[in-house]
Design an enzyme around this catalytic site. Sequence first.
Site, PDB file in Angstrom:
ATOM      1  N   HIS A 184     -14.975  -7.397   2.260  1.00 28.18           N
ATOM      2  CA  HIS A 184     -14.555  -6.995   0.926  1.00 28.18           C
ATOM      3  C   HIS A 184     -14.019  -5.563   0.927  1.00 28.18           C
ATOM      4  O   HIS A 184     -12.995  -5.269   0.305  1.00 28.18           O
ATOM      5  CB  HIS A 184     -15.725  -7.109  -0.057  1.00 28.18           C
ATOM      6  CG  HIS A 184     -15.994  -8.508  -0.513  1.00 28.18           C
ATOM      7  ND1 HIS A 184     -16.497  -9.473   0.328  1.00 28.18           N
ATOM      8  CD2 HIS A 184     -15.826  -9.097  -1.722  1.00 28.18           C
ATOM      9  CE1 HIS A 184     -16.633 -10.607  -0.347  1.00 28.18           C
ATOM     10  NE2 HIS A 184     -16.242 -10.412  -1.583  1.00 28.18           N
ATOM     11  N   HIS A 220     -24.528  -5.971   2.340  1.00 23.46           N
ATOM     12  CA  HIS A 220     -24.136  -5.151   3.490  1.00 23.46           C
ATOM     13  C   HIS A 220     -24.979  -3.884   3.549  1.00 23.46           C
ATOM     14  O   HIS A 220     -25.512  -3.421   2.529  1.00 23.46           O
ATOM     15  CB  HIS A 220     -22.659  -4.759   3.403  1.00 23.46           C
ATOM     16  CG  HIS A 220     -21.707  -5.864   3.701  1.00 23.46           C
ATOM     17  ND1 HIS A 220     -21.496  -6.342   4.980  1.00 23.46           N
ATOM     18  CD2 HIS A 220     -20.913  -6.605   2.892  1.00 23.46           C
ATOM     19  CE1 HIS A 220     -20.602  -7.313   4.945  1.00 23.46           C
ATOM     20  NE2 HIS A 220     -20.237  -7.499   3.689  1.00 23.46           N
TER      21      HIS A 220
END
Length: 459
Positions: A145, A196
């Site tokens: 992303h 993450h």
Amino acid sequence: MESVVWQGLALSGIFSWIVITCYFDVTKKIRSLLQPWVSHHVVSGTSIILKIQKHQHKFLDALFSGLSCIVSVPFYTAFLPLLFWSGHGKLARQMTLLMALCDYLGNCIKDVVSAPRPNCPPVRRITATKDEEENALEYGLPSSHTLNTVCLSGFLVCYVLSYTQSEDAFVKLGAVTLACLLVGFIGFGRIYLGMHSLIDIIGGLVFGFMILAIWLSVHEYVDAFIVSGQNVTSFWAALSFLLLFAYPTPEFPTPSFEYHTAFDGVVFGIECIFDELLSLKLISNIECIQMKDIGMKKHEIGIRENLDAWLSFKRRKLTVSGADTVTGIQQTYHQFHHEAVPRIFTSQLTIPTFLGRMLVGIPTILIVKFCSKALAKWILPVVSNTLGIPIKSTSYVPMLNGSATDKKSSEIKQSSYIHKMLFFSQQDLFDVDTGIRFLQYAGLAWSVVDLVPSLFSHL
């Protein structure tokens, strides 16, 4: 001749790299060096994630989950067709290629390193959509992303500033600031959602800026090759085929290879069509004849007159030296994708007209995607059986799902295809899902740039 030489060298180089990495097990060697270091930083970064998640709130959950939908698969499916249909064909082509490049390189790095995501628990992982649940099955470094947002927002800012030819320093600063804020929100949001660790975000930023810098230096050359180069169809077909093999085998199977296959198919469908649409000599000859027949300079022709001129020539069976006849699919380019095509927010393409295109186009491409998948599910097993190639399917063809154990199924799905090509044996089973997915998305791309624009002419 020069073009043929560099194309041959490029394809030969990729094939040689595949063979070398296969024989010398390069992926495992790189992984053994990087994985422990990255995993250590993932574990040590858990405390940072927990501190951020202490401030959890339903509003923040919804905000960052919504932002994560940007550069997701549904976002790609909706955003790219709209660019093509809005008259910005060049931007759409380049954004498609850039997305495919980011997807390929990002997922390759993920599966080479095979570094874990933050442990859950203690980290709270929020997956608001099915796509997020699938994303959580991928490895962590780098954050796709973050990488995609850096590249796409950065390129979009450069394109808009170039297109508007704005020299205002405040406008440039404002555009860059908005892009940076978006990247920052996306990166922070991925940590907040527990998807993450900090090292993943840093990796996404570093690789994203590297890819963006490279792309900004070559995108004009790449686009010129696509719309006016030689042997684009054969080159891109070979490249797309090789890229299915030029993919690392992860430590454990993940959806990353599936995403790569899908975008590989999209690019193949779009770029091979554009090769059929245009050649450099053809355009040069059309422009010359246009100048003679119409008797006026290009800059004196308005948007509508220029478009009418193109449409009048597309109906001719014009054969020129070194180019094909202007018939069939080439007509679609001249009508919908050339630089003189009407663009959104102009009198030639109003908002109501564009909304009408959306209402017709989006259902059409979804139907074509479904039909392409169904057709591929029927054709590929038949062809494979005819050629004596042993196959299995992990999800698309249930009748081929019971020919091996689930463990073997997972191993085959992303195993080294080049190894199977070079050391073929009756025990090897090829996962037909890869070909089905590739053809499915190639069909979708074809509908976006050819079928749907043809329907627009009847609106």
